[in-house]
Write a protein that holds these residues in place. Structure first.
Motif, mmCIF file in Angstrom:
data_model
loop_
_atom_site.group_PDB
_atom_site.id
_atom_site.type_symbol
_atom_site.label_atom_id
_atom_site.label_comp_id
_atom_site.label_asym_id
_atom_site.label_seq_id
_atom_site.Cartn_x
_atom_site.Cartn_y
_atom_site.Cartn_z
ATOM 1 N N ALA A 9 0.865 -1.189 0.000
ATOM 2 C CA ALA A 9 0.000 0.000 0.000
ATOM 3 C C ALA A 9 0.901 1.239 0.000
ATOM 4 O O ALA A 9 1.853 1.330 0.779
ATOM 5 N N TYR A 10 0.624 2.179 -0.876
ATOM 6 C CA TYR A 10 1.467 3.364 -1.035
ATOM 7 C C TYR A 10 0.715 4.616 -0.603
ATOM 8 O O TYR A 10 -0.501 4.722 -0.833
ATOM 9 N N PRO A 11 1.416 5.573 -0.004
ATOM 10 C CA PRO A 11 0.753 6.820 0.414
ATOM 11 C C PRO A 11 0.175 7.599 -0.760
ATOM 12 O O PRO A 11 -0.814 8.313 -0.605
ATOM 13 N N GLU A 12 0.784 7.470 -1.942
ATOM 14 C CA GLU A 12 0.261 8.169 -3.119
ATOM 15 C C GLU A 12 -1.124 7.646 -3.496
ATOM 16 O O GLU A 12 -1.985 8.411 -3.949
ATOM 17 N N GLU A 13 -1.345 6.352 -3.326
ATOM 18 C CA GLU A 13 -2.671 5.794 -3.587
ATOM 19 C C GLU A 13 -3.698 6.372 -2.620
ATOM 20 O O GLU A 13 -4.817 6.723 -3.008
ATOM 21 N N ALA A 14 -3.298 6.472 -1.356
ATOM 22 C CA ALA A 14 -4.192 7.045 -0.346
ATOM 23 C C ALA A 14 -4.479 8.514 -0.650
ATOM 24 O O ALA A 14 -5.606 8.995 -0.450
ATOM 25 N N TYR A 15 -3.470 9.234 -1.139
ATOM 26 C CA TYR A 15 -3.643 10.654 -1.474
ATOM 27 C C TYR A 15 -4.660 10.831 -2.598
ATOM 28 O O TYR A 15 -5.570 11.672 -2.514
ATOM 29 N N ILE A 16 -4.542 10.021 -3.654
ATOM 30 C CA ILE A 16 -5.480 10.100 -4.766
ATOM 31 C C ILE A 16 -6.875 9.655 -4.323
ATOM 32 O O ILE A 16 -7.890 10.235 -4.730
ATOM 33 N N ALA A 17 -6.943 8.643 -3.470
ATOM 34 C CA ALA A 17 -8.244 8.198 -2.954
ATOM 35 C C ALA A 17 -8.919 9.306 -2.154
ATOM 36 O O ALA A 17 -10.144 9.475 -2.212
ATOM 37 N N ASP A 18 -8.122 10.087 -1.420
ATOM 38 C CA ASP A 18 -8.670 11.203 -0.654
ATOM 39 C C ASP A 18 -9.184 12.297 -1.593
ATOM 40 O O ASP A 18 -10.258 12.865 -1.367
ATOM 41 N N LEU A 19 -8.425 12.587 -2.666
ATOM 42 C CA LEU A 19 -8.889 13.552 -3.661
ATOM 43 C C LEU A 19 -10.198 13.082 -4.292
ATOM 44 O O LEU A 19 -11.130 13.865 -4.500
ATOM 45 N N ASP A 20 -10.262 11.796 -4.588
ATOM 46 C CA ASP A 20 -11.452 11.212 -5.208
ATOM 47 C C ASP A 20 -12.672 11.358 -4.299
ATOM 48 O O ASP A 20 -13.775 11.674 -4.753
ATOM 49 N N ALA A 21 -12.457 11.120 -3.003
ATOM 50 C CA ALA A 21 -13.567 11.184 -2.047
ATOM 51 C C ALA A 21 -14.123 12.597 -1.906
ATOM 52 O O ALA A 21 -15.300 12.783 -1.591
ATOM 53 N N LYS A 22 -13.283 13.595 -2.153
ATOM 54 C CA LYS A 22 -13.703 14.989 -1.987
ATOM 55 C C LYS A 22 -14.179 15.625 -3.292
ATOM 56 O O LYS A 22 -14.481 16.815 -3.319
ATOM 57 N N SER A 23 -14.223 14.836 -4.347
ATOM 58 C CA SER A 23 -14.544 15.382 -5.663
ATOM 59 C C SER A 23 -15.756 14.685 -6.254
ATOM 60 O O SER A 23 -16.013 13.511 -5.985
ATOM 61 N N GLY A 24 -16.465 15.405 -7.111
ATOM 62 C CA GLY A 24 -17.541 14.786 -7.863
ATOM 63 C C GLY A 24 -17.015 14.022 -9.056
ATOM 64 O O GLY A 24 -17.725 13.216 -9.659
#
Length: 493
Positions: A246-261
């Motif tokens: 598991a990579y922090p970059e994946e978590a970062y993009i997942a967080d962006l995804d969760a906050k975006s339409g």
């Protein structure tokens, strides 16, 4: 549906908390988790049964057939568990073709039982409903369950009954345990539906006089049901498959995804690979990945992901910046390629999203040149001509090799170019087009004059044939509907 695997510990926790059955489910919540940070003295204080019972220890990292791989320690005391872990914890292990580090283990009470007390049960989702599989001989040697197990299809909106289970699944089971098994399987199925499982397998399921024991379990849940099941799921974790960290970059993009339409997805496959993708659209991302694999690039494919749903310039900048950051950490002897692909967008403003990507390329132009990265671009859709123009200009001004193509080029053709299977055209043909979509226009309509359509433009070939193969100027009127905001092109000859 987004079926994601959960750990065995998480799956059993759901089962122990929420199953409703008359069968006596034993060893509820009797498990302990072990990692490199585990203090065994503290662990024994938190779980006193570790000092008094025989134990089983196994890795909990989405590994199947652990028994046959020698990854299960059986009938040990706590000291025996510690000795067993010394040769396995944080050790690199091959499971099939996957190589990974064993770093998360589960300890449970050892259940002494006979072979004839082991059973197999599995529930999984299909388009037509949910299948329930049962076999009266479970365990590590269960074999081909698809061929051997009894099957029962429960259609959409149908209920599973104990009578149906007894008649269709338990024909080879002793009469004295049929009631217990039928009640457990119905309760398990109801749990499967209520918590939005997509796959739930127990092997072996042990049934004895004093109750039912769930020994080994594998499960997947529908991650898109989070808003429905949040109260019961809690903050569920989805561990990566064995062999992929598991990579922090994946978590970062997942967080962006969760906050975006919009949709922003990133999965790292081989961070040292030379083939990277930045694809617009979920379907297109599958097509590009399949094409890369078909052309022999499977061992060098570094990532999988997509951006879609009209992300803003800032969102695409953050997404592109993350990928370029990952690409420029380690050099590859053959250099690297970045495939910025996509089909023809319906409503995404290609020019706006490309501006975000261009910003990221400018910010990383030094590392991109240092790592000898070549970029291939193919895209179509609203304002794509402007997007391609900006992308081509950044290549010229920075000196980065960027090859730009529009709708005149097949969407996967750039994969063959990137992998060296086909030549790169020096001057790609210019795509025939009418006018850019005025997505942000406040006017109710706008008029654009395009002149004579190109002979290669099949969309208007019928016009030429109708006029005796003669070309005529066209005016395209873009009508913006008042309520929906939808823009429809109308051709006038």
């Amino acid at each position: 549906m987004s079926a994601k695997a959960i750990s065995e510990q998480t799956g059993k926790e759901f089962l122990y908390k929420y199953i409703c059955t008359s069968a006596a489910v034993q060893n509820r919540f009797r498990y302990a988790n072990v990692t490199t940070e585990t203090d065994f003295d503290r662990l024994a204080q938190d779980h006193p049964w570790l000092l008094t019972e025989r134990l089983v220890v196994k890795p909990d990292q989405l590994i199947k057939r652990r028994g046959k791989l020698g990854l299960v320690g059986v009938n040990l005391d706590l000291k025996g568990v510690q000795e067993w872990l010394k040769t396995r914890l944080m050790k690199e292990t091959m499971v099939g073709k996957a190589k990974g580090i064993l770093k998360n283990f589960l300890i449970e009470p050892f259940v002494a039982h006979k072979q004839e007390e082991e059973f197999y049960v599995c529930i999984y989702a299909t388009r037509e409903g949910d299948y329930v599989l049962f076999h009266h001989e479970g365990g590590v040697d269960v074999g081909d369950v698809d061929a051997k197990a009894s099957k029962l299809l429960v259609g959409v909106d149908e209920k599973l009954t104990e009578d149906a289970v007894k008649k269709q699944l338990l024909t080879h089971v002793a009469a004295d345990i049929k009631e217990v098994l039928a009640s457990f399987i119905v309760g398990l199925f109801n749990l499967y539906q209520d918590l939005y499982f997509t796959y739930l397998e127990i092997n072996p399921l042990v049934v004895m006089k004093d109750g039912v024991f769930v020994l080994d379990m594998a499960a997947k849940i529908d991650a898109t049901a989070d808003y429905l099941c949040k109260a019961k799921w809690g903050d569920v974790e989805f561990p990566p498959p064995f062999g992929r960290e598991a990579y922090p970059e994946e978590a970062y993009i997942a967080d962006l995804d969760a906050k975006s339409g919009a949709s922003l997805k990133l999965t790292l496959l081989k961070p040292r690979g030379r083939i990277w993708t930045m694809v617009a659209g979920g379907g297109a991302s599958v097509v590009y990945s399949d094409t890369i694999c078909d052309l022999g690039g499977v061992d060098e494919l570094a990532n999988y992901g997509e951006y879609s749903g009209a992300p803003s310039e800032q969102q695409t900048y953050d997404y592109a910046k993350t990928i370029l950051s990952l690409m420029t950490r380690e050099k590859h002897p053959e250099g690297k390629v970045l495939i910025i692909g996509g089909s023809i967008a319906n409503f995404t403003n290609v020019a706006a999203t490309f501006k975000g990507i261009v910003r990221a390329i400018r910010d990383y132009q030094g590392p991109i040149k240092e790592h000898e990265i070549t970029i291939f671009v193919r895209r179509g859709g609203p304002n794509y001509q402007e997007g391609l123009r900006v992308m081509g200009e950044v290549g010229k001004t920075t000196g980065i090799p960027i090859h730009v193509f529009g709708t005149e080029t097949h969407m996967t053709a750039i994969v063959g170019m990137a992998l060296g299977h086909r030549p790169i055209p020096k001057e790609p043909p210019v795509a025939a087009h009418t006018a850019n979509f005025l997505l942000n226009s406040s006017a109710s309509s706008s008029v654009g004059y395009t002149g004579t359509p190109a002979p290669s433009d099949r969309a208007f070939q019928w016009q030429k044939e109708a006029r005796g193969n003669k070309s005529f100027p066209m005016i395209v009127i873009f009508m913006k509907y008042k309520h929906s905001g939808f823009i429809r092109p109308t051709v006038m000859i």
